[in-house]
Design a protein around this motif. Structure first.
Motif, PDB file in Angstrom:
ATOM      1  N   LYS A  37       0.827  -1.206   0.000  1.00 43.03           N
ATOM      2  CA  LYS A  37       0.000   0.000   0.000  1.00 43.03           C
ATOM      3  C   LYS A  37       0.864   1.261   0.000  1.00 43.03           C
ATOM      4  O   LYS A  37       0.564   2.238  -0.683  1.00 43.03           O
ATOM      5  N   PHE A  38       1.924   1.230   0.781  1.00 42.56           N
ATOM      6  CA  PHE A  38       2.825   2.381   0.828  1.00 42.56           C
ATOM      7  C   PHE A  38       3.463   2.617  -0.534  1.00 42.56           C
ATOM      8  O   PHE A  38       3.497   3.749  -1.030  1.00 42.56           O
ATOM      9  N   ASP A  39       3.972   1.554  -1.165  1.00 42.87           N
ATOM     10  CA  ASP A  39       4.620   1.695  -2.468  1.00 42.87           C
ATOM     11  C   ASP A  39       3.646   2.251  -3.498  1.00 42.87           C
ATOM     12  O   ASP A  39       4.015   3.098  -4.326  1.00 42.87           O
ATOM     13  N   ALA A  40       2.390   1.774  -3.465  1.00 44.43           N
ATOM     14  CA  ALA A  40       1.387   2.266  -4.408  1.00 44.43           C
ATOM     15  C   ALA A  40       1.078   3.734  -4.166  1.00 44.43           C
ATOM     16  O   ALA A  40       0.911   4.521  -5.116  1.00 44.43           O
ATOM     17  N   LEU A  41       0.996   4.138  -2.891  1.00 41.21           N
ATOM     18  CA  LEU A  41       0.718   5.531  -2.545  1.00 41.21           C
ATOM     19  C   LEU A  41       1.828   6.441  -3.060  1.00 41.21           C
ATOM     20  O   LEU A  41       1.572   7.478  -3.690  1.00 41.21           O
TER      21      LEU A  41
END
Length: 276
Positions: A37-41
């Protein structure tokens, strides 16, 4: 450039704050349980053409219901940053039933209060170093002054979701007394006004699931809209302890023994986690 720490920063209002401040050029430490989720954000913000997003965003994977993870997080932050301007405590995982972690602590109490206690007290010197330090605690204000059972903080007897929720909320209001021993620190106890369109992390029953899955998308605010009052508070923070529901300032419930209760809570929590 400000340095911010956001727990629960990969989803919902936490992620909305992370997006806003990375777009604005600030440095953000994002605490969560999903690296994906962090990488996508971060990738989505970088795709907008925002410069140096990867360099200004830092991820730390933590289960904040575990004392050992909280302490590793503290060690990580303290080892990298001399100053923390903003601490956002937004991590959430709702449980309607009592659950004990592998460390032997009641999970909701550990996540919704003890982790916040550890971060607030453990980063106090880093926050004092900031010009306008702000602690933003996602804990709905207005708990009754007698909501806290000092003899059974982890509710080993007569557990209920309502009692657990009230206990955490009152404890977080008392935490503000400990946090604001330095008069320059702003401690905001905050609850959104109404539903927010966000995923619901937790182990909950059908009523809460219905509200989250069906009602929130229909009548709830988008997270980017819901955080606008918080952005205003961070930009111009009120000193001391304050409470807000959405954009509206609301009164805190003051008991005659609040100072004593805050010190008592501090002592009990320290004793309870000393071996963890």
């Amino acid at each position: 450039m400000k340095t911010m720490v956001v727990t629960g920063g990969t989803d919902g209002m936490g992620a909305a704050l992370v997006r806003h401040y990375l777009r604005g050029g600030e440095q953000v430490v994002v605490v969560g349980r999903s690296r994906a989720k962090f990488d996508a954000l971060v990738a989505a913000i970088a795709a907008e053409g925002v410069p140096l997003v990867a360099e200004r965003s830092h991820f730390h994977e933590s289960d904040l219901s575990l004392i050992t993870d909280c302490r590793r997080l503290l060690e990580h932050i303290r080892g990298r940053f001399e100053r923390i301007d903003v601490l956002v405590l937004a991590a959430s995982f709702i449980r309607q039933k009592r659950h004990v972690t592998r460390e032997g602590h009641e999970a909701s109490w550990a996540l919704f209060f003890v982790s916040k206690y550890l971060l607030v007290t453990g980063l106090a010197d880093r926050m004092v170093a900031a010009e306008q330090p702000v602690i933003l605690n996602f804990s709905v204000p207005g708990a009754k002054v007698d909501a806290l059972d000092f003899h059974d903080l982890e509710l080993t007897e007569a557990f209920s979701f309502a009692r657990s929720n009230a206990q955490q909320r009152r404890a977080n209001e008392l935490l503000g007394i400990l946090a604001t021993q330095d008069p320059n620190i702003s401690y905001v106890t905050y609850g959104p006004k109404g539903l927010v369109k966000t995923s619901l992390a937790g182990d909950v029953g059908p009523v809460i699931k219905y509200a989250s899955v069906l009602l929130a998308p229909l009548i709830g605010q988008a997270p980017d809209e819901a955080v606008q009052p918080l952005i205003a508070l961070i930009a111009d923070p009120p000193l001391g302890r304050v409470a807000y529901r959405g954009p509206k300032k609301v009164p805190l419930n003051h008991g005659t023994d609040d100072e004593f209760d805050a010190r008592r809570l501090n002592s009990l929590v320290e004793n309870s986690i000393s071996g963890s």
